[in-house]
Write an enzyme that holds these catalytic residues in place. Structure first.
Site, PDB file in Angstrom:
ATOM      1  N   ARG A 178       6.910 104.193 -35.642  1.00  0.00           N
ATOM      2  CA  ARG A 178       6.087 104.655 -36.764  1.00  0.00           C
ATOM      3  C   ARG A 178       4.752 103.933 -36.638  1.00  0.00           C
ATOM      4  O   ARG A 178       4.673 102.722 -36.856  1.00  0.00           O
ATOM      5  CB  ARG A 178       6.762 104.335 -38.095  1.00  0.00           C
ATOM      6  CG  ARG A 178       6.051 104.896 -39.324  1.00  0.00           C
ATOM      7  CD  ARG A 178       6.876 104.592 -40.557  1.00  0.00           C
ATOM      8  NE  ARG A 178       6.180 104.925 -41.791  1.00  0.00           N
ATOM      9  CZ  ARG A 178       6.285 106.080 -42.435  1.00  0.00           C
ATOM     10  NH1 ARG A 178       7.074 107.027 -41.940  1.00  0.00           N
ATOM     11  NH2 ARG A 178       5.641 106.298 -43.556  1.00  0.00           N
TER      12      ARG A 178
ATOM     13  N   HIS B  23       4.284 114.359 -38.240  1.00  0.00           N
ATOM     14  CA  HIS B  23       5.467 113.751 -38.855  1.00  0.00           C
ATOM     15  C   HIS B  23       6.640 114.709 -38.623  1.00  0.00           C
ATOM     16  O   HIS B  23       7.212 115.272 -39.565  1.00  0.00           O
ATOM     17  CB  HIS B  23       5.230 113.541 -40.349  1.00  0.00           C
ATOM     18  CG  HIS B  23       6.180 112.601 -41.009  1.00  0.00           C
ATOM     19  ND1 HIS B  23       7.185 111.936 -40.318  1.00  0.00           N
ATOM     20  CD2 HIS B  23       6.304 112.196 -42.310  1.00  0.00           C
ATOM     21  CE1 HIS B  23       7.861 111.175 -41.154  1.00  0.00           C
ATOM     22  NE2 HIS B  23       7.363 111.319 -42.372  1.00  0.00           N
TER      23      HIS B  23
ATOM     24  N   ASP C 114       1.517 117.018 -50.204  1.00  0.00           N
ATOM     25  CA  ASP C 114       1.632 115.629 -49.765  1.00  0.00           C
ATOM     26  C   ASP C 114       0.606 114.825 -50.544  1.00  0.00           C
ATOM     27  O   ASP C 114      -0.293 115.379 -51.193  1.00  0.00           O
ATOM     28  CB  ASP C 114       1.386 115.530 -48.250  1.00  0.00           C
ATOM     29  CG  ASP C 114       1.714 114.157 -47.683  1.00  0.00           C
ATOM     30  OD1 ASP C 114       2.426 113.392 -48.344  1.00  0.00           O
ATOM     31  OD2 ASP C 114       1.241 113.846 -46.574  1.00  0.00           O
TER      32      ASP C 114
ATOM     33  N   CYS D  71       7.519 115.225 -49.401  1.00  0.00           N
ATOM     34  CA  CYS D  71       8.101 114.249 -48.482  1.00  0.00           C
ATOM     35  C   CYS D  71       8.217 112.857 -49.087  1.00  0.00           C
ATOM     36  O   CYS D  71       8.908 111.999 -48.532  1.00  0.00           O
ATOM     37  CB  CYS D  71       7.301 114.201 -47.179  1.00  0.00           C
ATOM     38  SG  CYS D  71       5.579 113.671 -47.374  1.00  0.00           S
TER      39      CYS D  71
ATOM     40  N   ARG E 245      16.652 113.292 -44.704  1.00  0.00           N
ATOM     41  CA  ARG E 245      16.050 112.516 -43.612  1.00  0.00           C
ATOM     42  C   ARG E 245      17.157 111.849 -42.801  1.00  0.00           C
ATOM     43  O   ARG E 245      17.111 111.805 -41.569  1.00  0.00           O
ATOM     44  CB  ARG E 245      15.096 111.438 -44.172  1.00  0.00           C
ATOM     45  CG  ARG E 245      13.721 111.940 -44.565  1.00  0.00           C
ATOM     46  CD  ARG E 245      12.858 112.326 -43.367  1.00  0.00           C
ATOM     47  NE  ARG E 245      12.587 111.194 -42.500  1.00  0.00           N
ATOM     48  CZ  ARG E 245      11.601 110.311 -42.698  1.00  0.00           C
ATOM     49  NH1 ARG E 245      10.809 110.424 -43.752  1.00  0.00           N
ATOM     50  NH2 ARG E 245      11.401 109.334 -41.847  1.00  0.00           N
TER      51      ARG E 245
END
Length: 311
Positions: A102, A129, A223, A263, A291
């Site tokens: 990440r 992502h 987002d 998200c 996830r």
């Protein structure tokens, strides 16, 4: 060997194979059947950007698959003291079985993958992502929104938008993107997505009117307006994004049974209203849980395709 750096590297069938695996493993998990698909394997998790969901989902996921996760903050390893990314890759990939990163620049992720001896997963970069989009599509399937869906993305033309572009282009569904002027998607990524869409039949459109994008759609998503590293732009972004908050007035333009995806983390009163968030909280937190399951599907798929070529 295959890496999971962006969805553009996979065919539609491969993406759906991973989703099917995720569904199977999720069902087993719900029955408390923890199949050791990756027994005794180690996942190295390198974090240059902090996270809640990414760390918990990958660390829990590899454990449930029979392996172990190693949390590696950039401040805790030599990477944070100036060691070249390629050297870090050549060292760590000789000691672990898979790596999740990440980080900020997509180029750093790609450099690591280029020198790695094991599969590398993009846990988030400033450009893409992809694990989140696998999660979102799994959630769409579970809520009956995977059959010729119309998806509206409202907000910043960021890594989430870029990943939606790639998912729509690969799977062939309709995506409408609404961003403020000056905050559109990366032109190079848009060009790539539109080229892929020609083959899949995906319909991808861009505009600056969120109401027009949302009209009669099946899925609305957004987002944060201020991503990590953009905190000094917050005041200006809040001004520019005025009118882009997904609220009940905007959701009323979508189909009556439309779902809202986010998200997380969500900032109520900015990109989404408190009322809309709470009205759709069951879907949003199912999405958050997914996830864990989507990433297990990705890891098991990559492990099974270690001898494949990316070419």
């Amino acid at each position: 060997m295959r890496h999971f750096l962006t969805l553009k590297d996979f065919t539609k069938d491969e993406i759906l194979e991973m989703i099917t695996l995720a569904q199977k493993i999720k069902a087993q998990t719900k029955q408390r059947k923890f199949v050791p698909y990756m027994e005794h394997q180690t996942l190295g998790m390198i974090f240059e950007k902090s996270s809640t969901r990414t760390r918990v989902s990958f660390e829990t996921g590899i454990y449930q698959l029979g392996g172990v996760g190693l949390f590696l903050s950039a401040n805790d390893i030599q990477l944070g003291r100036g060691e070249p990314m390629k050297d870090t890759a050549r060292v760590i990939s000789r000691m672990v079985d898979m790596v999740m990163i990440r980080t900020f620049e997509q180029s750093k992720l790609e450099e690591f993958a280029n020198y790695s001896k094991v599969p590398v997963i993009n846990g988030l970069t400033d450009s893409y992502h992809p694990v989140q989009l696998m999660t979102d599509y799994l959630t769409m399937i579970e809520h009956g929104k995977d059959k010729d869906p119309v998806v509206a993305y409202v907000g910043d033309g960021n890594n989430m938008t870029h990943s939606w572009l790639m998912l729509a282009a690969k799977l062939g569904f309709e995506l409408r993107v609404a961003t403020p002027k000056g905050y559109e998607c990366d032109e190079g990524i848009v060009k790539e997505a539109l080229e892929i869409a020609k083959q899949s039949g995906a319909k991808i459109t861009f505009g600056n009117d969120p109401q027009e994008a949302v009209k009669d759609c099946d899925v609305v998503t957004t987002d944060t307006w201020v991503s990590m590293g953009q905190e000094d732009e917050k005041e200006e972004r809040v001004r520019v994004f005025n009118g882009y908050m997904v609220d009940e007035t905007m959701m009323s333009l979508a189909k009556p049974d439309a779902i809202f995806l986010h998200c997380l983390p969500a900032y109520r009163g900015y990109e989404v209203s408190e009322e809309t968030f709470e009205k759709h909280e069951e879907v949003i937190f199912s999405e958050a849980e997914n996830r864990l399951h989507a990433q297990k599907g990705i890891m098991v798929w990559l492990d099974a395709h270690r001898n494949d070529s990316n070419d």
